[in-house]
Design an enzyme around this catalytic site. Structure first.
Site, PDB file in Angstrom:
ATOM      1  N   CYS B  14     -12.771 -55.262 -35.955  1.00  8.70           N
ATOM      2  CA  CYS B  14     -12.608 -54.030 -35.201  1.00  8.70           C
ATOM      3  C   CYS B  14     -13.031 -54.275 -33.761  1.00  8.70           C
ATOM      4  CB  CYS B  14     -13.436 -52.894 -35.801  1.00  8.70           C
ATOM      5  SG  CYS B  14     -15.194 -53.199 -35.683  1.00  8.70           S
ATOM      6  N   CYS B  17     -16.475 -55.493 -33.034  1.00 11.94           N
ATOM      7  CA  CYS B  17     -16.691 -56.941 -33.187  1.00 11.94           C
ATOM      8  C   CYS B  17     -16.377 -57.628 -31.860  1.00 11.94           C
ATOM      9  CB  CYS B  17     -15.778 -57.503 -34.273  1.00 11.94           C
ATOM     10  SG  CYS B  17     -16.031 -56.781 -35.882  1.00 11.94           S
ATOM     11  N   CYS B  86       5.228-102.636 -48.852  1.00 12.40           N
ATOM     12  CA  CYS B  86       4.129-102.579 -49.827  1.00 12.40           C
ATOM     13  C   CYS B  86       3.069-101.610 -49.325  1.00 12.40           C
ATOM     14  CB  CYS B  86       3.501-103.953 -50.025  1.00 12.40           C
ATOM     15  SG  CYS B  86       2.731-104.558 -48.518  1.00 12.40           S
ATOM     16  N   CYS B  89       1.380-102.029 -45.996  1.00  9.76           N
ATOM     17  CA  CYS B  89       2.071-101.603 -44.772  1.00  9.76           C
ATOM     18  C   CYS B  89       1.520-100.274 -44.270  1.00  9.76           C
ATOM     19  CB  CYS B  89       3.571-101.463 -45.035  1.00  9.76           C
ATOM     20  SG  CYS B  89       4.357-102.997 -45.502  1.00  9.76           S
ATOM     21  N   ASP B 511      18.622 -52.209  -8.550  1.00  4.84           N
ATOM     22  CA  ASP B 511      19.522 -53.218  -8.044  1.00  4.84           C
ATOM     23  C   ASP B 511      20.926 -52.776  -8.491  1.00  4.84           C
ATOM     24  OD1 ASP B 511      20.351 -55.515  -6.889  1.00  4.84           O
ATOM     25  OD2 ASP B 511      19.921 -56.783  -8.615  1.00  4.84           O
ATOM     26  N   ASP B 701       0.585 -43.246  -2.997  1.00  6.77           N
ATOM     27  CA  ASP B 701      -0.232 -44.183  -2.247  1.00  6.77           C
ATOM     28  C   ASP B 701       0.041 -45.605  -2.717  1.00  6.77           C
ATOM     29  OD1 ASP B 701      -1.162 -43.720  -4.712  1.00  6.77           O
ATOM     30  OD2 ASP B 701      -3.266 -43.579  -4.146  1.00  6.77           O
TER      31      ASP B 701
END
Lengths: 239, 825
Positions: B14, B17, B86, B89, B511, B701
């Site tokens: 919450c 926390c 093998c 490897c 625009d 403003d």
């Protein structure tokens, strides 16, 4: 095992245990305490408890002579030809005079399934048929034993009346026998509870029955819902 | 040295926390700033790293009861490896890869021939790992996949699943529990065998059996809640844990009473209270998790734009080259990548070969494909329209524009509005205060002579009812859902602040292209010269343009198809840059382009169509050396524009339009849609200044002039590229209201601002940036990078595309976003 898994396992087992316990008859505390409290009532009326060979029933009388009887075997009055209501499983017996004085015309009492009315020697007898269970032979040993068999075989009729702190046996037709769960805390040690409707139908003015209380009683229906019902009450203080 | 880091905080349930962990870190000496966002579960810390390290911060968070983890940078990959013979490897490969700096783990499975490798992508490159495998004598094959990026998302999805499962379990048991408990009181049908009065212990045990799974489902509330109390930092879970525990313990006490013959205690069972509370809280948590997840869907969609593979051109022996399709994760900077027409560009880069038009609309909002040729920048996830190109990858992985946009959206969704910050503060005090109130209330009732049971009931009721969900969850959830919903509709809402201040909007500057207009050219006029039919003109021109795949040509092709004019096969085709096209169709020579094309071919034509008034682009067509007519193409006004603007007027919002078009054209369009103010003939670089002028008029403003752009095609996400916010002093400072990419701006879209005091105005979805000097003045804007690509064929509309590349710079400056008409309405 992870902590959370362990926790969930414990909780699951707990839930299963609780569920198992819920189904266990030993958890039927109402039945247990019903027996023990009725024994207390019987013990308090030791001098007024009697066995009838004729009726094969135990009876408990009030100081005023009102009586309740319990048959030691409910199967004894059942045969292929039907029920013998003259040998009731449970019987109330009380003075008929107050009812007659209040207008009772016994012929007008309506028939109610499982109940027989009888007027004899000035006493009104209510015969109740509860079932055809073969009770254990030990039921004959004592009133408490008969009662315990009744509780065992007719458990569904046993209930707790929270308002009055009473236990009760539903006898059918709205009639009950109630007794105090704890006599030390209750002045109504034993109570006959009758449905007033048949009496009203038979001309009785329920408010005028001497020695009986006509009152609305709060109780719970089978589903547990609180309801108000009219009852005729005859309480006894056995102490 | 001041350092800024971000940590993921686990274990928060919450807002309290968040406050607790925030407080714990702020107490550390050297921490300048610490902010925890509960919604994103991220802590951003600014601290002096001389005396303080991340480990100290993590420890402080741990002490507060939560877990701070660094954002995982490791990538986990599985590389199929060939050549293993093998089991030894596997060891050889593990040793070889393990030596590569940055590799944190490697496990090679001989049976499956796969190497599972975890590595720090910032410390090493996949190619180095592969090289190590090659050096060890084995062959790394194609990469199977990368899990690093989605790890957190997968965890979140798991969390949602777990929460829903918990809720389902909880509800499955809580509902019958509630029915049994309430049924006993309300007279609902119940089996006689569980009648509360006749079988009280059985009834109580059944309730216990039902409530235990509910408790199991909500066990986390108890773990977190009680540990928070222990730490003297109670949170919402503490309230839940305390309230339900009190109810359960009291009920258990009642059960003991029943077992001892006190049957009235059956009325004091509150198991269903605890069960229902836990269930409801789990439901809330599940819904919260889902809403969080939903907001990430827009990001997932953005992520989905990126192709999964790229065709990388690799040099082989000599001068031979090979085209190899590689997973996108394997593409590295400097790779030469081939993109065919119709394909998405996989990563950011610079064209080294080829010419094409690129649809960048999903990233930049530019609705008309942009012409690109050698040297031009291309953006990953954009669509290559009509020409094969080769480009050099310049940005990959988290450095790409798309990755930045995703980051911006993520940051915006996690931002806190002022009201959310206040909620965090309040909820921090809320829990302890509720405890005190609960105690005081219970104590008061006891003093007034009521029983302990009644006092306990009051105590439990206060604890359980006083859940700070509204404070701690409502605001962040509203922001997340709001921004997520906005993103679904093509609106990037930059921050909670922007969302919260939306109601202050009183003017919107639109625009034109792609906003008020469809942004997709359409054929508007067909003028047929004598001797030709409209069908013939349209069919032949469309057939020629079909081969060109040019945006203007596409409009003519669409018109032909709509009118049933056949598209004929093209025998020969030639594009004449700056003029138009030449084609041979059905034995006829077709010329289509600007007037210069016909003039150059010595073909005379009649009076030109008057298109200036409406911004139409005329396409002159000649067939077999004779002038055949003009087809005019224009970006037409959207049907919904007028409705949207009317709706804005209805809301009392003043609407302006800003465009580089002539005043006559602009006003014609403004009249059609109902624009209040027309700002015409504004050069792209002057648009910001025009907006500032409007601001200076005193309409509020500051920050009340907004530029929004409806997205051209509803249902698609269009996100304006907001690159270029690089600080003059090289330091990125927190600017809460602007979506900022991390990293250096990209090429011509970059913008340098000389003023470190970059201020932002609160706007819807974006902040109208008004850079200010400390003394109040505003520096001029300086644009970096090459100019936009000129249109090869010339023409007004295409020229406008060139301008629009500059516009994007200004757009990034003024923080334009796309708002579709539905949202506006």
């Amino acid at each position: 095992m992870k902590k959370s898994s362990f926790g969930i396992l414990v909780l699951t087992l707990s839930a299963l245990a609780a569920l198992g316990l819920a189904g266990c008859s030993s958890t039927d505390v109402v039945a247990k305490v019903a027996n023990s409290s009725f024994k207390a009532v019987a013990d308090a009326s030791a001098g007024r408890v009697a066995w009838s060979d004729e009726d094969q029933a135990w009876s408990l009388s009030s100081p005023a002579g009102d009586k309740v009887s319990f048959a030691a075997d409910f199967s004894r009055n059942n045969s292929s030809s039907g029920v013998d209501f003259d040998k009731p499983d449970v019987e109330f017996s009380f003075d008929a005079a107050p009812f007659i004085a209040a207008g009772l015309d016994i012929k007008k009492l309506p028939a109610v399934d499982g109940i027989k009315y009888e007027l004899e020697d000035g006493r009104f007898m209510y015969h109740f048929e509860l079932g055809a269970d073969k009770l254990a032979a030990a039921a004959k040993a004592s009133l408490e034993a008969s009662f315990a068999e009744l509780v065992r075989t007719q458990r569904a009729r046993i209930g707790y009346h929270e308002k009055l702190d009473h236990y009760g046996i539903k006898l059918g037709g709205g009639n009950m026998l109630e007794w105090a769960k704890d006599m030390s805390k209750n002045d109504k040690d034993l109570v006959f509870v009758l449905d007033p409707a048949p009496f009203i139908a038979a001309g009785v003015d329920p408010a005028k029955i001497q020695g009986w209380a006509y009152a609305k009683v709060e109780t719970k229906d089978d589903a547990g819902k609180a309801i108000q019902v009219d009852k005729l009450l005859r309480p006894f203080n056995l102490k | 040295m001041i350092r800024t880091e971000s940590l993921r905080i686990n274990g928060m349930t919450c807002a309290a926390c968040a406050s607790a962990s925030e407080r714990a870190v702020k107490r550390l000496a050297g921490v300048e700033e610490a902010a925890v966002n509960f919604a994103t579960e991220k802590m951003s810390i600014r601290f002096e790293d001389l005396d303080l390290g991340l480990d100290d911060i993590k420890a402080a968070v741990a002490k507060a009861g939560y877990e701070a983890v660094e954002e995982r940078k490791d990538k986990e990959i599985t590389i199929p490896v060939g050549g293993m013979t093998c089991a030894a490897c596997t060891k050889a490969i593990e040793r070889a890869v393990g030596k590569v700096a940055g590799v944190s783990s490697v496990a090679v499975n001989f049976a499956t021939e796969r190497a599972a490798i975890s590595y720090d992508a910032s410390a090493t490159r996949l190619s180095e790992i592969k090289q190590a495998i090659v050096k060890a004598g084995y062959t790394p094959l194609a990469l199977e996949g990368s899990k690093g990026v989605d790890e957190h998302k997968a965890a979140k999805e798991r969390e949602i699943r777990v929460l829903w499962t918990k809720f389902a379990v909880s509800a499955t048991f809580a509902l019958p529990l509630l029915y049994i408990a309430m049924g006993a009181m309300l007279g609902w049908p119940l089996p006689a065998s569980i009648n509360a009065m006749n079988y009280p212990l059985r009834y109580a045990l059944l309730e216990i059996a039902l409530v235990i799974p509910v408790i199991a489902a909500g066990y986390r509330f108890y773990l977190v809640g009680f540990s928070a109390i222990w730490r003297r930092a109670p949170n919402m879970d503490s309230l839940i844990a305390m309230g339900t525990s009190a109810a359960i313990l009291y009920s258990l006490y009642s059960v003991l009473g029943i077992a001892n013959g006190d049957f009235k205690a059956v009325n004091s069972l509150y198991f269903e209270t605890a069960g229902v509370i836990i269930t409801l809280i789990l439901l809330g948590k599940s819904l919260e998790a889902v809403s969080k997840g939903r907001t990430s869907e827009s990001i997932k969609k953005l992520m989905g734009l990126q192709p999964k593979t790229a065709t990388v051109i690799q040099k082989g022996a000599g001068n031979a080259t090979a085209e190899i399709e590689l997973p996108i994760e394997e593409v590295e900077e400097g790779d030469l990548i081939l993109v065919r027409p119709g394909e998405r560009i996989p990563v950011d880069g610079e064209i080294v070969e080829g010419r094409t038009s690129v649809d960048e609309s999903m990233l930049t909002g530019e609705s008309i494909p942009v012409e690109k040729s050698v040297g031009a920048k291309v953006i990953g996830a954009s669509v290559n329209k009509n020409g094969a190109i080769r480009f050099r990858a310049t940005k990959v992985g988290a450095d790409t524009v798309l990755a930045h946009i995703i980051k911006l959206v993520e940051d915006a969704q996690g931002s806190k509005a002022p009201i959310a910050q206040m909620a965090d503060i309040v909820s921090g005090y809320f829990v302890p205060v509720v405890f005190l109130i609960a105690l005081a209330a219970a104590g008061t009732w006891l003093l007034l002579g009521h029983g302990a049971v009644f006092a306990l009931t009051v105590f439990v009721a206060i604890l359980t009812i006083a859940c700070p969900c509204a404070l701690g969850l409502a605001t962040p959830t509203a922001i997340m859902v709001g921004t997520g919903r906005g993103a679904e509709n093509g609106v990037l809402i930059k921050s909670g602040v922007a969302l919260e201040t939306t109601h202050k909007v009183d003017t919107i500057v639109f625009d034109k292209t792609g906003t008020l207009t469809k942004g997709r050219p359409e054929t508007t006029d067909i003028v047929v010269a004598p001797g030709f039919s409209e069908a013939e003109l349209l069919s032949l021109t469309a057939s020629a343009e079909k081969a060109s795949e040019h945006p203007l040509g596409e409009a003519i092709v669409r018109a032909a198809l709509e009118r049933g004019a056949p598209i004929l096969p093209v025998a020969d085709f030639e594009a004449v840059p700056g003029f138009g096209i030449k084609a041979l169709i059905a034995g006829k020579r077709i010329l289509a382009g600007n007037a210069k094309l016909l003039k150059a071919e010595g073909i005379g034509f009649g009076p030109a169509l008057d298109t200036a008034g409406e911004g139409k682009t005329p396409m002159f067509v000649a067939i077999d050396g004779r002038y055949a007519g003009i087809i005019a193409v224009a970006d037409v006004v959207k049907d919904s524009s007028a409705k949207a603007i009317a709706a804005l007027h209805g809301m009392g919002v003043r609407v302006a339009m800003i465009t580089g078009d002539s005043r006559r054209t602009a006003e014609a369009i403004a009249r059609k849609v109902g624009i209040d103010t027309v700002l015409a003939e504004v050069l792209p670089q002057d648009k910001a200044a025009e907006v500032k002028k409007l601001q200076a008029e005193g309409r509020g403003d500051g920050g009340r002039w907004h530029q929004r752009r409806p997205r051209p095609r509803p249902g698609r996400h269009r996100h304006r590229d907001r690159l270029g916010h690089r600080r003059g002093d090289g330091e990125r400072r927190h600017r809460p209201h602007a979506l900022r990419p991390h990293g250096r701006p990209d090429g011509h879209q970059a913008l340098e601002e000389g003023d470190p005091q970059h201020q932002a105005e609160p706007l819807l979805g974006l902040r109208l940036q008004r850079p200010r000097h400390p003394r109040g003045g505003r520096p001029p804007l300086r644009l970096r990078g090459p100019p936009a690509q000129p249109d090869p064929r010339g023409g007004r509309h295409v020229a406008q595309l060139g301008i629009r590349a500059h516009e994007r710079l200004e757009a990034s400056k003024i923080q334009t976003i796309h708002v579709n008409e539905e949202v506006v309405a």
